[in-house]
Design a protein around this motif. Structure first.
Motif, PDB file in Angstrom:
ATOM      1  N   LYS A  42      -4.971  28.277  51.300  1.00 47.12           N
ATOM      2  CA  LYS A  42      -5.639  28.997  49.872  1.00 47.12           C
ATOM      3  C   LYS A  42      -6.060  30.332  50.300  1.00 47.12           C
ATOM      4  O   LYS A  42      -6.641  30.540  51.125  1.00 47.12           O
ATOM      5  CB  LYS A  42      -6.594  28.206  49.360  1.00 47.12           C
ATOM      6  N   LEU A  43      -5.747  31.220  49.209  1.00 53.61           N
ATOM      7  CA  LEU A  43      -6.072  32.642  49.367  1.00 53.61           C
ATOM      8  C   LEU A  43      -6.772  32.977  48.099  1.00 53.61           C
ATOM      9  O   LEU A  43      -6.059  33.070  46.845  1.00 53.61           O
ATOM     10  CB  LEU A  43      -4.954  33.512  49.528  1.00 53.61           C
ATOM     11  N   LEU A  44      -8.102  32.903  48.014  1.00 54.03           N
ATOM     12  CA  LEU A  44      -8.739  33.176  46.539  1.00 54.03           C
ATOM     13  C   LEU A  44      -9.328  34.588  46.727  1.00 54.03           C
ATOM     14  O   LEU A  44      -9.958  35.121  47.913  1.00 54.03           O
ATOM     15  CB  LEU A  44     -10.095  32.238  46.681  1.00 54.03           C
ATOM     16  N   ILE A  45      -8.941  35.293  45.975  1.00 58.06           N
ATOM     17  CA  ILE A  45      -9.384  36.713  45.568  1.00 58.06           C
ATOM     18  C   ILE A  45     -10.214  36.598  44.323  1.00 58.06           C
ATOM     19  O   ILE A  45      -9.822  36.461  43.104  1.00 58.06           O
ATOM     20  CB  ILE A  45      -8.300  37.810  45.482  1.00 58.06           C
ATOM     21  N   SER A 103      -1.862  32.252  44.748  1.00 63.05           N
ATOM     22  CA  SER A 103      -0.869  31.560  44.716  1.00 63.05           C
ATOM     23  C   SER A 103      -0.681  30.622  43.330  1.00 63.05           C
ATOM     24  O   SER A 103       0.670  30.352  42.716  1.00 63.05           O
ATOM     25  CB  SER A 103      -0.834  30.596  45.983  1.00 63.05           C
ATOM     26  N   GLU A 104      -1.671  30.422  42.577  1.00 67.59           N
ATOM     27  CA  GLU A 104      -1.446  29.915  41.330  1.00 67.59           C
ATOM     28  C   GLU A 104      -1.555  30.666  39.982  1.00 67.59           C
ATOM     29  O   GLU A 104      -1.298  30.163  38.868  1.00 67.59           O
ATOM     30  CB  GLU A 104      -2.549  28.954  41.208  1.00 67.59           C
ATOM     31  N   LEU A 105      -1.713  31.832  40.275  1.00 68.17           N
ATOM     32  CA  LEU A 105      -1.867  32.969  39.015  1.00 68.17           C
ATOM     33  C   LEU A 105      -0.265  33.431  38.861  1.00 68.17           C
ATOM     34  O   LEU A 105       0.558  33.536  39.465  1.00 68.17           O
ATOM     35  CB  LEU A 105      -2.532  34.104  39.522  1.00 68.17           C
ATOM     36  N   LYS A 106      -0.170  33.545  37.550  1.00 73.11           N
ATOM     37  CA  LYS A 106       1.264  33.840  36.847  1.00 73.11           C
ATOM     38  C   LYS A 106       1.101  35.545  36.881  1.00 73.11           C
ATOM     39  O   LYS A 106       0.085  36.172  36.913  1.00 73.11           O
ATOM     40  CB  LYS A 106       1.281  33.382  35.458  1.00 73.11           C
ATOM     41  N   ASN A 107       2.264  36.162  36.370  1.00 73.38           N
ATOM     42  CA  ASN A 107       2.385  37.599  36.377  1.00 73.38           C
ATOM     43  C   ASN A 107       1.140  38.357  35.932  1.00 73.38           C
ATOM     44  O   ASN A 107       0.777  39.303  36.833  1.00 73.38           O
ATOM     45  CB  ASN A 107       3.538  37.924  35.346  1.00 73.38           C
ATOM     46  N   LYS A 108       1.025  38.360  34.863  1.00 71.29           N
ATOM     47  CA  LYS A 108      -0.188  39.223  34.220  1.00 71.29           C
ATOM     48  C   LYS A 108      -1.530  39.192  34.991  1.00 71.29           C
ATOM     49  O   LYS A 108      -2.109  40.156  35.441  1.00 71.29           O
ATOM     50  CB  LYS A 108      -0.397  39.179  32.732  1.00 71.29           C
ATOM     51  N   LYS A 109      -1.713  38.018  35.079  1.00 71.60           N
ATOM     52  CA  LYS A 109      -3.314  37.887  35.841  1.00 71.60           C
ATOM     53  C   LYS A 109      -3.158  38.207  37.314  1.00 71.60           C
ATOM     54  O   LYS A 109      -4.149  39.043  38.019  1.00 71.60           O
ATOM     55  CB  LYS A 109      -3.724  36.394  35.790  1.00 71.60           C
ATOM     56  N   LEU A 110      -2.003  37.870  38.013  1.00 68.23           N
ATOM     57  CA  LEU A 110      -1.695  38.332  39.367  1.00 68.23           C
ATOM     58  C   LEU A 110      -1.775  39.887  39.398  1.00 68.23           C
ATOM     59  O   LEU A 110      -2.575  40.442  40.465  1.00 68.23           O
ATOM     60  CB  LEU A 110      -0.494  37.910  39.709  1.00 68.23           C
ATOM     61  N   LYS A 155      -4.198  44.934  40.875  1.00 63.03           N
ATOM     62  CA  LYS A 155      -4.758  46.229  40.448  1.00 63.03           C
ATOM     63  C   LYS A 155      -6.116  46.742  41.118  1.00 63.03           C
ATOM     64  O   LYS A 155      -6.477  47.806  41.333  1.00 63.03           O
ATOM     65  CB  LYS A 155      -4.945  46.513  39.065  1.00 63.03           C
ATOM     66  N   LYS A 156      -6.844  45.507  41.426  1.00 59.62           N
ATOM     67  CA  LYS A 156      -8.062  46.027  42.195  1.00 59.62           C
ATOM     68  C   LYS A 156      -7.952  46.078  43.675  1.00 59.62           C
ATOM     69  O   LYS A 156      -9.037  46.366  44.501  1.00 59.62           O
ATOM     70  CB  LYS A 156      -8.875  44.790  41.936  1.00 59.62           C
ATOM     71  N   ILE A 157      -6.891  46.114  44.120  1.00 60.52           N
ATOM     72  CA  ILE A 157      -6.648  46.015  45.586  1.00 60.52           C
ATOM     73  C   ILE A 157      -5.781  47.484  46.037  1.00 60.52           C
ATOM     74  O   ILE A 157      -4.999  47.623  45.491  1.00 60.52           O
ATOM     75  CB  ILE A 157      -6.092  44.867  46.084  1.00 60.52           C
ATOM     76  N   GLY A 158      -6.489  48.075  46.788  1.00 65.03           N
ATOM     77  CA  GLY A 158      -5.759  49.242  47.230  1.00 65.03           C
ATOM     78  C   GLY A 158      -5.523  49.158  48.800  1.00 65.03           C
ATOM     79  O   GLY A 158      -6.030  48.236  49.457  1.00 65.03           O
TER      80      GLY A 158
END
Lengths: 261, 280
Positions: free
Chosen positions: A79-82, A88-95, A100-103
């Motif tokens: 599991k990778l929780l951010i 891994s369970e998120l769909k397109n828009k939410k992902l 967007k919050k990661i640089g």
């Protein structure tokens, strides 16, 4: 070593609970390329505002780990929780919203050769927001360049910049999107000690100014000492050791100590 | 006794190494497997292109920029080549036609062969060499220097921004370049005709337009869209999927030219068959 790791996990949990919100959490994360099992079982948590340095020999999967976080590489298992969400369970828009919050500061800078410094900074801004006026764009670009001390290079092309300037421009391009998490892939590799120190100070400044949570992949011990709140050493695809610089420098394990000699 | 022992140990030491040679069948199987995997990969890439091309946001500015780089910047090369082909074709054809006393058919013959076949194919091959390799090398070097990854990280769809725009530009620019190459080829032919004669440009072009039919022009232009599409797509595919490392850049450029040139001939062969069928 296994006992140590368990101790470390317990310690890590207690520390992160003390520090507050967990931003990134990895549970039994695995990644292989064919028969090459790069990440075997990675468990770690990173709290808000923390600077975590990851050390390890070349080819141990440090860069793979942060590329998994940013979504460039898919994980095989675990599991990778951010921000508490399993990516891994998120769909397109939410992902995309999370991404967007990661640089990400690439090892080579990954600057667009065909664009000027200004265009390099303008490109991600335009892609993320069409509503910005020319004045707003200009102001954001100048602010970002000022942050990294490249005010005068605005009309230059990446080929006209030195190694250190390229890294700083890469950092400016990442910061212009105001990320909450910063991933640095060997930020000081190939730079002289003075420029390396400048980049390390810049990492600290970024943390102070934008309250970012950072993961720094590095082989540079000076950079680690200066920037890291906590250090993880990856060995054979697992977190081999964890602690502060002072703790790991005095580690009983000669292999861990050898990183700091 | 000692001798025997030493002889025995020598024999043991000299046991020939077992060399496992790959049988021709295994090699053929692996070649077939590689070939079909490549075909599957190109097919997926093509489907992705059609999926992304209709999906907003549209990168109009980048298409215009690429069209300028692909089309306008190729113009001098295409014009010079077209002019020389027209000139050479005229000079080479004259003696044969002269033998049959048909020198007056020279402009018409050159025009038909130039517009129907030589113009589109030669221009497409030059385009494959210049643009196909350029796209392959550019995308491969962007891949090596992690620029494609950087785009993905900054919330840009690199396939849409880099591949779709280049394939569209190549598809739209090649027909225009072929028309211009044909034009320059006819000018070259006019010069060729006048080397050993005195034919006015009015008479020359009148003969050409009398001999040309609608059926000569349309199929020749239509097939160039397919040539352009194939060159753009193969160049992008090779560059986008290149191996990381400097070797990958050269390999991408090289294989883009080879494969797209081959595709030009295959498409041309199919186009000729379809045209012949349609024309009865």
């Amino acid at each position: 070593m296994q006992e140590n790791t368990t101790d470390i996990e317990t310690k890590s949990k207690t520390d992160s609970e003390k520090k507050g919100d967990v931003v990134i959490e990895m549970q039994h994360l695995k990644k292989s390329f064919g028969n090459n099992h790069v990440l075997r079982d990675i468990n770690l948590t990173i709290s808000k505002g923390e600077n975590l340095a990851i050390l390890g020999q070349s080819g141990t999967g440090k860069s793979v780990l942060i590329k998994c976080i940013v979504g460039l590489i898919d994980i095989d298992d675990g599991k990778l929780l951010i921000f508490g969400q399993d990516i891994s369970e998120l769909k397109n828009k939410k992902l995309v919203e999370i991404q967007k919050k990661i640089g990400f500061l690439f090892q080579s800078g990954a600057l667009y050769d065909s664009m000027t410094v200004r265009e390099n900074l303008e490109f991600p801004l335009r892609k993320q927001s069409n509503s910005l006026s020319k004045e707003e764009l200009d102001s954001l670009i100048k602010e970002s360049l000022h942050d990294v001390g490249l005010d005068k290079a605005i009309d230059k092309t990446p080929s006209e910049l030195s190694g250190g300037m390229r890294k700083r421009l890469g950092l400016a391009r990442t910061l212009i999107l105001k990320p909450e998490i910063m991933l640095y892939d060997e930020p000081t590799t190939g730079l002289d000690p003075i420029t390396s120190k400048e980049i390390s100070n810049l990492i600290l400044e970024v943390q102070r100014k934008y309250h970012t949570t950072s993961i720094i992949i590095t082989h540079d011990i000076e950079c680690t000492k200066l920037t890291a709140d906590r250090i993880i050493v990856i060995k054979s695809g697992i977190c081999g050791a964890e602690g502060t610089f002072d703790e790991l420098e005095k580690s009983a394990d000669p292999w861990i100590r050898s990183f700091f000699e | 006794m000692e001798n025997n022992i030493s002889q025995q140990s020598k024999t043991e030491n000299e046991t020939p190494e077992i060399v496992i040679e790959e049988s021709p069948r295994i090699l053929t199987d692996s070649m077939f497997k590689k070939f079909f995997l490549e075909v599957a990969s190109i097919t997926t890439f093509t489907f992705r292109f059609f999926k992304e091309v209709v999906k907003p946001p549209y990168e109009f500015n980048e298409v215009m920029k690429q069209s300028f780089l692909i089309g306008y910047k190729s113009l001098p090369l295409v014009a010079i080549t077209g002019f020389i082909i027209g000139l050479v074709l005229t000079i080479q054809s004259r003696p044969t036609l002269a033998k049959f006393g048909s020198e007056s058919l020279l402009p018409a013959m050159v025009a038909v062969s130039l517009i129907r076949e030589i113009g589109p194919v030669i221009t497409a091959l030059i385009f494959a060499g210049k643009v196909g390799s350029g796209i392959g090398a550019e995308l491969a070097s962007m891949n090596v220097t992690e620029q494609i990854d950087a785009m993905q990280v900054s919330d840009t769809n690199p396939f849409k921004y880099l591949v779709v725009t280049r394939v569209l530009s190549a598809t739209l620019m090649l027909p225009i370049l072929v028309i211009l190459a044909d034009g320059f080829g006819l000018l070259g032919s006019l010069v060729g005709v006048n080397i050993k004669g005195n034919v006015s440009s009015y008479l020359f072009f009148s003969q050409i337009f009398q001999s040309l039919e609608f059926n000569d022009l349309i199929p020749a232009i239509v097939k160039t869209f397919f040539f352009g599409y194939a060159i753009g797509l193969i160049g992008s595919y090779k560059g986008y999927n290149s191996n990381k490392g400097t070797e990958g850049v050269g390999e991408a450029a090289n294989s883009a030219v080879v494969l797209s040139s081959l595709m030009v001939f295959i498409i041309d062969m199919i186009a000729v068959q379809i045209t012949s069928l349609l024309q009865g």
